[in-house]
Scaffold this active site. Sequence first.
Site, PDB file in Angstrom:
ATOM      1  N   TYR A  66       0.840  -1.209   0.000  1.00  0.00           N
ATOM      2  CA  TYR A  66       0.000   0.000   0.000  1.00  0.00           C
ATOM      3  C   TYR A  66       0.873   1.258   0.000  1.00  0.00           C
ATOM      4  CZ  TYR A  66      -3.849   3.150   1.086  1.00  0.00           C
ATOM      5  OH  TYR A  66      -4.774   4.150   1.019  1.00  0.00           O
TER       6      TYR A  66
ATOM      7  N   PHE B  60      -6.268  20.089 -24.643  1.00  0.00           N
ATOM      8  CA  PHE B  60      -6.992  18.892 -25.056  1.00  0.00           C
ATOM      9  C   PHE B  60      -8.391  18.981 -24.439  1.00  0.00           C
ATOM     10  CE2 PHE B  60      -8.210  14.370 -24.496  1.00  0.00           C
ATOM     11  CZ  PHE B  60      -8.368  14.094 -25.841  1.00  0.00           C
ATOM     12  N   ASP B  61      -9.349  18.173 -24.931  1.00  0.00           N
ATOM     13  CA  ASP B  61     -10.742  18.336 -24.462  1.00  0.00           C
ATOM     14  C   ASP B  61     -10.899  18.168 -22.942  1.00  0.00           C
ATOM     15  OD1 ASP B  61     -10.438  15.572 -24.550  1.00  0.00           O
ATOM     16  OD2 ASP B  61     -12.264  15.159 -25.691  1.00  0.00           O
TER      17      ASP B  61
ATOM     18  N   ASP C 199       2.055  19.531 -21.123  1.00  0.00           N
ATOM     19  CA  ASP C 199       1.136  18.394 -21.180  1.00  0.00           C
ATOM     20  C   ASP C 199       1.900  17.387 -22.032  1.00  0.00           C
ATOM     21  OD1 ASP C 199      -0.692  16.476 -21.838  1.00  0.00           O
ATOM     22  OD2 ASP C 199      -2.359  17.860 -22.135  1.00  0.00           O
TER      23      ASP C 199
ATOM     24  N   HIS D  48     -19.283  14.793 -26.717  1.00  0.00           N
ATOM     25  CA  HIS D  48     -18.978  13.843 -27.795  1.00  0.00           C
ATOM     26  C   HIS D  48     -18.901  12.403 -27.306  1.00  0.00           C
ATOM     27  CE1 HIS D  48     -15.290  15.433 -26.072  1.00  0.00           C
ATOM     28  NE2 HIS D  48     -14.685  14.321 -26.395  1.00  0.00           N
TER      29      HIS D  48
HETATM   30  N1  F0G Z   1      -3.686  15.600 -22.640  1.00  0.00           N
HETATM   31  C1  F0G Z   1      -3.614  15.216 -23.922  1.00  0.00           C
HETATM   32  C2  F0G Z   1      -2.767  15.977 -24.879  1.00  0.00           C
HETATM   33  C3  F0G Z   1      -4.341  14.098 -24.345  1.00  0.00           C
HETATM   34  O1  F0G Z   1      -4.277  13.742 -25.623  1.00  0.00           O
HETATM   35  C4  F0G Z   1      -5.134  13.406 -23.406  1.00  0.00           C
HETATM   36  C5  F0G Z   1      -5.914  12.246 -23.801  1.00  0.00           C
HETATM   37  C6  F0G Z   1      -5.158  13.842 -22.072  1.00  0.00           C
HETATM   38  C7  F0G Z   1      -4.411  14.949 -21.736  1.00  0.00           C
HETATM   39  C8  F0G Z   1      -5.966  13.148 -21.022  1.00  0.00           C
HETATM   40  O2  F0G Z   1      -5.381  11.948 -20.684  1.00  0.00           O
HETATM   41  O3  F0G Z   1      -7.034  10.204 -21.369  1.00  0.00           O
HETATM   42  O4  F0G Z   1      -5.155   9.697 -19.809  1.00  0.00           O
HETATM   43  O5  F0G Z   1      -7.044  11.081 -19.058  1.00  0.00           O
HETATM   44  N2  F0G Z   1      -6.135  11.947 -25.002  1.00  0.00           N
HETATM   45  C9  F0G Z   1      -6.823  10.788 -25.511  1.00  0.00           C
HETATM   46  C10 F0G Z   1      -6.962  10.913 -26.993  1.00  0.00           C
HETATM   47  C11 F0G Z   1      -8.066  10.431 -24.795  1.00  0.00           C
HETATM   48  O6  F0G Z   1      -7.697  10.102 -27.574  1.00  0.00           O
HETATM   49  O7  F0G Z   1      -6.326  11.783 -27.592  1.00  0.00           O
HETATM   50  P1  F0G Z   1      -6.215  10.668 -20.203  1.00  0.00           P
END
Ligand code: F0G
Length: 459
Positions: A75, A127-128, A218, A451
């Site tokens: 743990y 990113f989204d 990132d 989406h």
């Molecule tokens: N930052 C970037 C640039 C990403 O492309 C993603 C995820 C994340 C953060 C979030 O990371 O999914 O581990 O929580 N991108 C995926 C994609 C989902 O399909 O591009 P996560």
Amino acid sequence: MSWQWKTIIEPFKIKSVEPLGFTTEEEREKVLKQAGYNLFKVPADKVLIDLLTDSGTSAMSAEQWAGIMRGDESYAGARSYFTFEKVVRDITGYKEIIPVHQGRAAERIFFPIIGGKGKCIIANSHFDTTRANAEATGALALDLPIKEALDFEKSGAFKGDMDVVALSKALQEKGPGVVSLVILTVTNNSLGGQPVSMKNIKDVSEVCKKHKIPLFLDAARFAENAYFIKLRESGYSNKTPREIAREMFSYADGCLMSAKKDALVNIGGFLAMNNTEWAKQAKEIEILGEGFPTYGGLAGRDLEAIAIGLNEILDEEYLKYRIKSVAYLGEGLRKLGVPIVEPPGGHAVYINAKKFLSNITPEKFPGQALACALYLKAGIRSSEIGSLMFGKNNNGKFVPAPMELVRLAIPRRVYTQSHIDFVVEVFGELVKKKDEIQGLKVIESSPYLRHFTAKLAPV
Ligand code: F0G
């Protein structure tokens, strides 16, 4: 050796295989209807070639599977944590290393510390999930990509760069204390998987230092970005991807990492930084939701696999194959006259659906329409990065996204060249029948990240 071979081969051989999901067009038509024309809702065994994402879809190596068996599941203070910490520190140079279960967990932990109402986070492109987590704290998420990034037809070496002049201007206009974080997404996933140059990282870093604002990377695709720097930026051709990655991280104060991409694992991530006070707060939040800070929502075995994957991804033979094989798909599509975002990205090829399906207006989601047509034709799954993902509805008025793209993301070490040849062949058929592709309308959706869950229907 007197000759240099031209064929770039997969730098691995296959030990364990999985069957592909063959279906008929009739079946796929039913599946698509049932899924509400949302490919996230299509069962994976009804997909032949899955280019939905490169996230968590990598094939692990024999070494990583061996690491899984060596995982220490204590743990607190597990040996696997220290193995993981050492590898992450060696690459990033950061003091504090906090494992999390995936990238968005790092965002969710860090942004309440740094964001909040009245604050602004600036990125080359969020990113989204990054945008959603920033906005969920009440902060404004502002994108400042260079202008060329939106000129999809024009090629460029570093179209992932941030507009440094616009950054300085925004900082001046907003005044002190408003912008609380600058993020460079390497590579820039939302705008074509394009790399950020070392010069841009340095320049952004200088501006941030001048204004005393932290800069984070990132770093989901840091190794692909490092290899692009080696290929395209002068002064780096003789450096190793590891040396380049270290230099990239050295200009920032920390990073958010989804290990599901460039750590070649199916789950995992980390938050790393030099600021011990923020790290202390992050660990407190982490304990509430993710777990004790030496495992952070992961099993010890996952930490082992990440540590091994982070070293494997920096192998130059691998990166050469990776970048070339994605470009190979781009070349195939380009030859067919399919408008792609130029140049092909590090992890994906993006199709400009606005141009390809110019008869479908953004209100009718040309990207999603193309992604559905591709699935229907041959069971190939892709993802839309356009108005379904980023479009807004402001008091009943539709505000389209700045782009309508379809991303063909290539999982790492999963598909071979013949799979990619097949994808190109399918596009050859789609090109002939593109006028038959129908637009879509949303019939059900949710306020955040719609989406993933929206239901659509043909119009
Ligand atoms: N930052 C970037 C640039 C990403 O492309 C993603 C995820 C994340 C953060 C979030 O990371 O999914 O581990 O929580 N991108 C995926 C994609 C989902 O399909 O591009 P996560």
